[in-house]
Enzyme design. Structure first.
Site: not given
Ligand code: DX5
Ligand code: ZN
Length: 217
Positions: A8, A66, A175, A37, A68, A35, A137, A33
């Site tokens: 990620s 991904h 994840d 948000m 969010m 993320d 998750m 990956h």
């Molecule tokens: C959390 C994200 C993850 C995060 C994982 O909301 O969706 O993808 O980056 O990070 P680690 O591996 O550090 O938990």
């Molecule tokens: Zn993620």
């Protein structure tokens, strides 16, 4: 089968994003990956399209995006334009999940659903056959570097059962809080893909860490 490893970029050094993307290109990682948000669905804001564009220009591996965010339908085309190879939306953020999944697929992009720790995988029963990916998750989404929720092992096994029962072909991605200790157990429970942020980028040798995850049998 070897696990799919999806580091990620949330845990990358954003001052050296180009360098960290090159590192993933050179590594045994399978997917980037990414993320996204929005500060609404989760209590954090990560990055948006300009950053995605920079990643798109350098990444030589599929971009596993991904989302969010609330109302993801508004931006699906734009994420495709910025290089998304696979887009996952949260079940908790989609009133008309089936429609959203069809829309992603109609764009020629792989379609996934992410489920929060409190959400039962039984809710996927009527859509599992349409999906390329389910993201379980294993932390509450919003931040990297959180502690892995142990119940995920059992949840992974239940999801695997559901997939087999329905003759579905979707992959399971875990994840949050993944590391070299829990990864073998997750794979044993039925996981196909592992996201790792903090564990990779905070290690002294991210390349070796990715190789170690990839080598789990
Ligand atoms: C959390 C994200 C993850 C995060 C994982 O909301 O969706 O993808 O980056 O990070 P680690 O591996 O550090 O938990
Ligand atoms: Zn993620």
């Amino acid at each position: 089968m070897k696990p799919i490893i999806a580091p990620s970029l949330l845990s990358a050094d954003f001052g050296n994003l180009h360098r960290d993307c090159l590192l993933l290109n050179d590594s045994e990682a399978d997917w980037f990956h990414i993320d996204i948000m929005d500060g609404l669905f989760v209590p954090n804001i990560s990055f948006g399209f300009p950053v995605l564009k920079s990643i798109q220009h350098v990444a030589t591996k599929p971009m596993d995006v991904h989302l969010m965010i609330v109302e993801p339908d508004r931006y699906l085309e734009t994420f495709k334009e910025y290089g998304a190879w696979q887009i996952s939306v949260h079940i908790e953020a989609c009133t008309h999940l089936h429609r959203t999944i069809q829309k992603i697929k109609s764009l020629g992009v792989k379609a996934g659903v992410a489920v929060n720790p409190h959400t039962s995988v039984t809710l996927l029963e009527d859509i599992i056959g349409e999906l390329d990916l389910v993201i379980l998750m294993s932390v509450n989404p919003g931040f990297g570097g959180q502690k892995f929720i142990e119940r995920t092992y059992e949840k992974t096994a239940r999801l695997k059962e559901l997939i087999l029962k329905n003759n579905a072909s979707c992959l399971i991605e875990i994840d949050g809080g993944v590391n070299i200790q829990n990864a073998p157990l997750l794979l044993k429970a039925g996981a196909d893909a592992l996201v790792a942020g903090n564990f990779v980028f905070s290690s002294s040798n991210p390349l070796q860490t990715i190789t170690a995850l990839k080598s789990i049998v």
